[in-house]
Write a protein that holds these residues in place. Sequence first.
Motif, PDB file in Angstrom:
ATOM      1  N   TYR A   8      10.417  18.559 -16.811  1.00 37.77           N
ATOM      2  CA  TYR A   8       9.075  18.848 -17.328  1.00 37.77           C
ATOM      3  C   TYR A   8       8.844  20.353 -17.256  1.00 37.77           C
ATOM      4  O   TYR A   8       9.078  20.989 -16.222  1.00 37.77           O
ATOM      5  N   ARG A  64      -3.668  11.922 -19.594  1.00 39.47           N
ATOM      6  CA  ARG A  64      -2.866  10.695 -19.466  1.00 39.47           C
ATOM      7  C   ARG A  64      -1.513  10.852 -20.180  1.00 39.47           C
ATOM      8  O   ARG A  64      -0.485  10.396 -19.672  1.00 39.47           O
ATOM      9  N   ARG A  67       0.617  13.121 -18.008  1.00 35.56           N
ATOM     10  CA  ARG A  67       1.044  12.387 -16.809  1.00 35.56           C
ATOM     11  C   ARG A  67       2.191  11.437 -17.170  1.00 35.56           C
ATOM     12  O   ARG A  67       3.176  11.330 -16.431  1.00 35.56           O
ATOM     13  N   ALA A  68       2.105  10.769 -18.310  1.00 35.48           N
ATOM     14  CA  ALA A  68       3.185   9.880 -18.748  1.00 35.48           C
ATOM     15  C   ALA A  68       4.477  10.677 -18.979  1.00 35.48           C
ATOM     16  O   ALA A  68       5.570  10.207 -18.629  1.00 35.48           O
ATOM     17  N   ASP A  71       5.879  11.426 -15.589  1.00 38.03           N
ATOM     18  CA  ASP A  71       6.468  10.211 -15.016  1.00 38.03           C
ATOM     19  C   ASP A  71       7.858   9.950 -15.592  1.00 38.03           C
ATOM     20  O   ASP A  71       8.721   9.384 -14.915  1.00 38.03           O
ATOM     21  N   SER A  72       8.085  10.369 -16.834  1.00 35.63           N
ATOM     22  CA  SER A  72       9.374  10.140 -17.494  1.00 35.63           C
ATOM     23  C   SER A  72      10.414  11.192 -17.135  1.00 35.63           C
ATOM     24  O   SER A  72      11.562  11.087 -17.561  1.00 35.63           O
ATOM     25  N   GLU A  95       0.252  19.944 -11.855  1.00 34.42           N
ATOM     26  CA  GLU A  95       1.487  19.297 -12.306  1.00 34.42           C
ATOM     27  C   GLU A  95       2.590  19.436 -11.258  1.00 34.42           C
ATOM     28  O   GLU A  95       3.335  18.476 -11.007  1.00 34.42           O
ATOM     29  N   TYR A  98       1.732  16.996  -8.530  1.00 35.11           N
ATOM     30  CA  TYR A  98       1.959  15.625  -8.988  1.00 35.11           C
ATOM     31  C   TYR A  98       3.440  15.278  -8.879  1.00 35.11           C
ATOM     32  O   TYR A  98       3.806  14.211  -8.374  1.00 35.11           O
ATOM     33  N   MET A  99       4.292  16.176  -9.345  1.00 36.81           N
ATOM     34  CA  MET A  99       5.734  15.920  -9.314  1.00 36.81           C
ATOM     35  C   MET A  99       6.260  15.918  -7.873  1.00 36.81           C
ATOM     36  O   MET A  99       7.055  15.045  -7.510  1.00 36.81           O
ATOM     37  N   GLN A 102       5.603  12.775  -6.102  1.00 36.03           N
ATOM     38  CA  GLN A 102       6.481  11.678  -6.499  1.00 36.03           C
ATOM     39  C   GLN A 102       7.887  11.835  -5.928  1.00 36.03           C
ATOM     40  O   GLN A 102       8.766  11.029  -6.205  1.00 36.03           O
ATOM     41  N   LYS A 104       9.905  14.363  -6.597  1.00 42.50           N
ATOM     42  CA  LYS A 104      10.792  14.947  -7.601  1.00 42.50           C
ATOM     43  C   LYS A 104      11.051  16.423  -7.287  1.00 42.50           C
ATOM     44  O   LYS A 104      10.219  17.104  -6.706  1.00 42.50           O
TER      45      LYS A 104
END
Length: 184
Positions: A8, A64, A67-68, A71-72, A95, A98-99, A102, A104
């Motif tokens: 990303y 959204r 965010r998708a 997530d990918s 961002e 967020y990553m 997760q 990542k």
Amino acid sequence: MPEPIRIYLAGPEVFFPAEQHRAIVAEKKRLLLERGFEGVDPLDTELAFADDEAKPDRGHRIYRANRALMDSCDAIIANLTPFRGVSADPGTVFEVGYMVGQGKLAFGFTLERRTYRERAGARDQDALGHAVEDFELADNLMIEGGLCESGGRLLVAEEPGEHPFFSARLFQRCVQALAAASRD
């Protein structure tokens, strides 16, 4: 053949004039592809807006969709060059968080060589009497801490870039560091 590792591409480039944005993103994607990675830009969505759609609704749909996309993806490279202030773009910082949240891998880069404290005025307190952090870091401790905890880091430019907010050479260093960390 395995799917390529998706990266990303966070940063303030989404706010640049369209031609500049396209050129910078194309170069980022090219440099990633050379290492077998797939670059994913926040604008790599197929969003269409109705003329009568309220702006807040548009904003929430963009959130959204982005965010998708995150997530990918398997990792993030974020342009953390200060934007509209002494620190990175707040959306980009979200961002990264967020990553990292997760689990990542997260890398960042900045073309600003001064520390956060130096940019904030190199005082113990700001004009309102609020403390200014002093950890000799390129940005806020939470940003750099998150990058490091993820297995990544923040790379700082050694020289100016070809654009005030982008250096292909610095981005390439991020890609190399990401490739090394991905092998571990």
